[in-house]
Scaffold this motif. Structure first.
Motif, short mmCIF file in Angstrom:
data_model
loop_
_atom_site.label_atom_id
_atom_site.label_comp_id
_atom_site.label_asym_id
_atom_site.label_seq_id
_atom_site.Cartn_x
_atom_site.Cartn_y
_atom_site.Cartn_z
N SER A 119 -161.98 49.97 10.83
CA SER A 119 -160.80 49.86 10.40
C SER A 119 -161.10 47.97 9.72
N THR A 120 -160.60 47.45 8.53
CA THR A 120 -161.11 46.67 8.23
C THR A 120 -159.84 45.58 7.83
N GLY A 121 -158.85 46.30 8.40
CA GLY A 121 -157.09 45.28 8.31
C GLY A 121 -157.04 44.21 9.60
N PRO A 122 -156.07 43.80 8.96
CA PRO A 122 -156.00 42.74 10.34
C PRO A 122 -156.27 43.59 11.50
N THR A 123 -157.35 43.04 12.83
CA THR A 123 -156.90 43.48 14.29
C THR A 123 -156.16 42.45 14.95
N ALA A 124 -155.29 43.70 15.88
CA ALA A 124 -154.50 42.92 16.11
C ALA A 124 -154.38 43.28 18.02
N PRO A 125 -155.40 42.71 19.01
CA PRO A 125 -155.31 42.54 20.12
C PRO A 125 -154.25 42.20 20.94
N ASP A 126 -153.85 42.74 21.95
CA ASP A 126 -153.00 41.65 22.98
C ASP A 126 -153.28 40.92 22.74
N THR A 127 -154.87 40.25 23.64
CA THR A 127 -155.12 38.84 24.08
C THR A 127 -156.28 38.45 23.15
N VAL A 128 -156.27 37.32 22.28
CA VAL A 128 -157.68 37.48 21.74
C VAL A 128 -158.13 35.87 21.96
N PRO A 129 -159.15 36.08 23.11
CA PRO A 129 -159.77 35.02 23.98
C PRO A 129 -159.86 33.60 23.26
N ALA A 130 -159.44 32.44 23.47
CA ALA A 130 -159.69 30.40 22.60
C ALA A 130 -161.44 30.90 22.52
N ALA A 131 -162.06 31.26 23.28
CA ALA A 131 -163.47 31.12 22.28
C ALA A 131 -163.33 31.77 21.01
N ASP A 132 -162.80 32.67 20.89
CA ASP A 132 -163.57 33.39 20.01
C ASP A 132 -161.96 32.87 18.78
N ILE A 133 -161.17 32.47 18.82
CA ILE A 133 -160.17 31.89 17.81
C ILE A 133 -161.02 31.32 17.53
N ARG A 134 -161.36 30.28 18.18
CA ARG A 134 -162.67 28.24 17.96
C ARG A 134 -163.37 29.25 17.05
N GLY A 135 -164.03 29.93 17.48
CA GLY A 135 -165.66 30.79 17.12
C GLY A 135 -164.98 31.29 15.33
N TRP A 136 -164.42 31.65 15.32
CA TRP A 136 -164.13 32.06 13.99
C TRP A 136 -163.07 30.67 13.33
N LEU A 137 -161.98 30.25 13.98
CA LEU A 137 -161.56 29.20 12.57
C LEU A 137 -163.00 28.29 12.75
N VAL A 138 -163.85 27.51 13.02
CA VAL A 138 -165.16 26.51 12.80
C VAL A 138 -165.86 26.72 11.99
N GLU A 139 -165.92 28.41 12.17
CA GLU A 139 -166.69 29.06 10.37
C GLU A 139 -166.38 29.44 9.57
N ARG A 140 -164.85 29.18 9.56
CA ARG A 140 -163.77 29.37 8.37
C ARG A 140 -163.76 28.22 7.66
N ILE A 141 -163.80 26.60 8.14
CA ILE A 141 -163.57 25.74 8.29
C ILE A 141 -165.05 25.00 6.97
N ALA A 142 -166.47 25.41 8.05
CA ALA A 142 -167.56 25.19 7.65
C ALA A 142 -167.49 25.56 6.42
N PHE A 143 -167.37 27.45 6.23
CA PHE A 143 -167.83 27.86 4.76
C PHE A 143 -167.26 27.35 3.78
N TYR A 144 -165.03 26.30 4.14
CA TYR A 144 -165.07 25.94 2.76
C TYR A 144 -165.82 24.41 2.86
N LEU A 145 -166.04 23.58 3.66
CA LEU A 145 -166.65 22.39 3.71
C LEU A 145 -168.50 22.44 2.95
N GLU A 146 -168.80 24.11 3.27
CA GLU A 146 -170.61 23.91 2.56
C GLU A 146 -170.95 22.94 3.51
N CYS A 147 -170.57 23.18 4.92
CA CYS A 147 -171.95 22.46 6.01
C CYS A 147 -171.50 23.61 7.33
#
Lengths: 590, 94
Positions: B5-33
């Motif tokens: 499914s391409t919709g929002p995923t809602a697992p019971d717990t998300v490891p902090a490392a996954d959140i961090r990795g996703w966030l860093v990618e998102r911000i790097a995308f916006y900042l083009e770095c």
């Protein structure tokens, strides 16, 4: 002139422009130079760069400040539409008055949005007692970059704050009794580094603050555009509005209301500019014919009228939307604050061609109103967030606008309540204001269903064809919005063009919803929708105007424009009698 | 609902490392770095994500995790580390 059938002002019945008609009756005919609130007197004050103090005193005496206070606090304000009407009515007579008088709402709105119940009750009493409230955000070295502000509020040992620094280019800074001040509470600054304070001049120690003299301005020449400087000014902790660090958030939420209401300034001024042009075209003869009867002049007037009706549609739906689609107002207020002043500037410039050299006369044609409006109106696009700032706001929200469109997210009840002009909207819940429109923009996202309803109601009609075309263009535009690569660094020129197109799409959608949600008898003209969509579709598609294709729909609008002028009615989608209306008591109620 | 499914995923717990990795990618995308340039403890404003732009992160969080957060999240949690901690906590709570 006025028939009972067209005047829906029977006792107790709510009419969208009831307050306008009441105010117009009280203010009297602005062409009567014997009145203080007349074009002649206000034009003279503008030439003298003098503040319209007597008119402001009269407005206070009429109780206008009650509409700056929400009804639950004892005021008269039930719907933002009332402010829309007040600002439009004042603005058509004199923008300096509109700015000077209604600024108190801008000064107070932060407390309505983010203050405590005690603060709100106290301020309500002061405003209804006639206190002038100003809003001091900008500083000389930083312009509209609010987070660069250097005016500081430091905690004192007694638990209050000490203000140091200067605010500059502030409307009513010197006249005001109270000033809402944005101050840096965290030396490091940032989005949580600023707080708002409601400063009572009378309660500060003498010498701890001083007014900064007013500056001469190109428009609104009589306005008190001045400043205020603080030097160790002590204020109590109870002056703080909201939490420490909540200043920017509260300001941005207040802007969602006030930027929407800026549309009323354009409606008032552009409408009056059109009035000057029509009056001239009806009187002036060329080649043995009246100017208004010459095809080219008539077309220019009709185009201006159609554009005015389009921004009126935007203004009405967006203003009711403050109450009915509150969570989407971060996007909608940016749409309005970009589109309406921009269209207003273009509309006024177009009318200059009809007036020719008379457009420049400072006093000797129509009291110099036209050139004054031309100067005054330019300010609308600048203050309270410039057009670029607002387009950037929209560009930032492209992802949710695309998501909302593709997901078909709409709030049908909210859209209907925004567009159906049969009762005031529900009271505003300031807690529902949010800085990001996570559901997108329902007015636009409800377009597919609206287009279906137009086809059902008027199959094979011109408007059905236009609606279909609009839907195609809307799909293409959203594809382009989706393809825009979000970036916090560079915003390409193309993104601004897309944002501009989105505002046109909003306008066309608002017009369709208004047409669908109101009974046919409410409109002053049956062909308005076709003319408005004709103009908007050309701009949206980027195609040049085609006179022989677009012309007929616009020309059909001209008799309505001329009739509204002749009968002293507001140039409007709706029927609304101005003080000039024939048969109307000139000084009713005063 | 399929796993793809391409919709929002809602697992019971998300490891902090996954959140961090996703966030860093998102911000790097916006900042083009590149993601390496996004330090966990650097204020986002200092690395170029201004406070108005950072409001848009709430939409990304909703899309990715199906979690509704305040638009001002990045104002109150102004670094990658702080946002990660905040999201970890919010995701664990639901």
């Amino acid at each position: 002139m006025t028939t009972a059938a067209t005047t829906a002002t029977t006792a107790g019945e709510w009419t969208p422009y009831g307050l306008t008609e009441e105010l117009e009756g009280r203010f009297g005919d602005p062409h009567d130079a014997a009145l203080e609130f007349s074009f002649a007197r206000l034009g003279a004050l503008d030439r003298a760069e003098a503040f319209p103090a007597e008119v402001c005193r009269q407005l206070d005496a009429l109780g206008l400040p009650k509409w700056f206070v929400p009804a639950h606090l004892g005021g008269e304000l039930r719907s933002s539409e009332e402010l829309l009407q007040i600002i439009r009515t004042l603005g058509r007579r004199d923008f300096t008055v509109a700015l000077a008088h209604t600024k108190t709402y801008l000064g107070a709105v932060s407390v309505w949005v983010g203050g405590t119940a005690e603060q709100a009750a106290w301020l309500a009493g002061r405003v209804m007692g006639g206190a002038v409230v100003s809003l001091a955000l900008t500083e000389q070295s930083h312009g509209s970059d609010l987070l660069a502000g250097e005016l500081t509020a430091e905690r004192t040992r007694t638990g209050g704050y000490r203000l140091d620094g200067e605010k500059w280019l502030i409307n009513n800074a010197t006249r005001a009794d109270l000033v809402t001040v944005l101050a840096r509470t965290d030396p490091a600054g940032g989005a949580r580094g600023f707080s708002l304070f409601l400063v009572d001049k009378a309660r500060m120690t003498e010498g701890s603050w001083r007014p900064v003299p007013a500056l001469p301005t190109h428009g609104v020449r009589g306005a008190d555009i001045s400043g205020i400087a603080f030097s160790g000014a002590e204020i109590p902790a109870s002056a703080r509005i909201g939490a420490e660090g909540a200043g920017l958030e509260i300001i941005l939420k207040g802007f969602q209301i006030t930027r929407t209401l800026c549309s009323a300034m354009t409606l008032g001024m552009a409408g009056q500019a059109l009035g000057v042009a029509v009056a001239f075209a009806e009187r002036h003869e060329l080649y043995g014919r009246r100017l208004a009867d010459l095809p080219q002049a008539g077309r220019t007037l009709a185009e201006a009228y159609a554009d005015l009706l389009a921004v009126e549609a935007v203004s009405l739906v967006a203003t009711r939307g403050i109450h009915t689609l509150t969570g989407e107002q971060s996007a909608v207020s940016a749409v309005v604050k970009y589109l309406v002043p921009t269209v207003g500037d273009q509309l006024i410039a177009g009318l200059r061609q009809v007036l020719g050299a008379r457009a420049m006369l400072v006093a000797d044609h129509a009291e110099g109103t036209f050139q004054k409006i031309e100067r005054d109106h330019r300010i609308v696009g600048i203050f309270d967030g410039s057009t670029v700032v607002n387009l950037n706001y929209l560009i930032n929200q492209f992802p949710v606008l695309v998501r909302g469109w593709r997901g078909g997210h709409t709030d049908p009840a909210g859209v209907a309540a925004s567009a159906r002009l049969d009762a005031p909207p529900p009271a505003l819940d300031p807690g529902a204001l949010t800085l990001y429109a996570r559901s997108g923009c329902s007015v636009v996202q409800a377009l597919p269903a609206a287009v279906g309803r137009v086809r059902d109601r008027e199959p094979d009609s011109a408007v059905a064809a236009q609606a279909g075309r609009l839907l195609v263009l809307a799909g293409e535009l959203h594809d382009e919005l989706a393809a825009h690569r979000p970036s916090a660094r560079d915003v390409p020129e193309r993104a601004f063009a897309l944002a501009r197109d989105y505002t046109l799409l909003y306008a066309a959608s608002a017009a369709l919803h208004l047409w669908l949600e109101n009974p046919a008898g409410r409109w002053s003209d049956t062909g308005w929708l076709e003319a408005v969509l004709t103009r908007l579709l050309r701009q949206l598609s980027g195609e040049p105007d085609l006179d022989d294709v677009d012309g007929p729909a616009l020309d059909r609008l001209l008799p309505t424009l001329r009739r509204q002028h002749r009968e002293g009615l507001l140039f409007s989608l709706l029927h609304c009698e101005l003080a000039e209306a024939a048969g109307r008591p000139a000084q009713e109620g005063s | 609902m399929s796993i793809a499914s391409t919709g929002p995923t809602a697992p019971d717990t998300v490891p902090a490392a996954d959140i961090r990795g996703w966030l860093v990618e998102r911000i790097a995308f916006y900042l083009e770095c590149s993601t390496e340039e996004i330090a966990e403890d650097a204020p986002l404003v200092d690395i170029g994500l201004d406070s108005v732009y950072s409001l848009t992160l709430c939409g990304d969080v909703e899309d990715r995790f199906g979690l509704t957060v305040e638009p001002t999240m990045a104002w109150d949690h102004p670094t990658v580390g702080a946002i990660t901690a905040h999201l970890t906590e919010e995701l664990a709570r639901r």
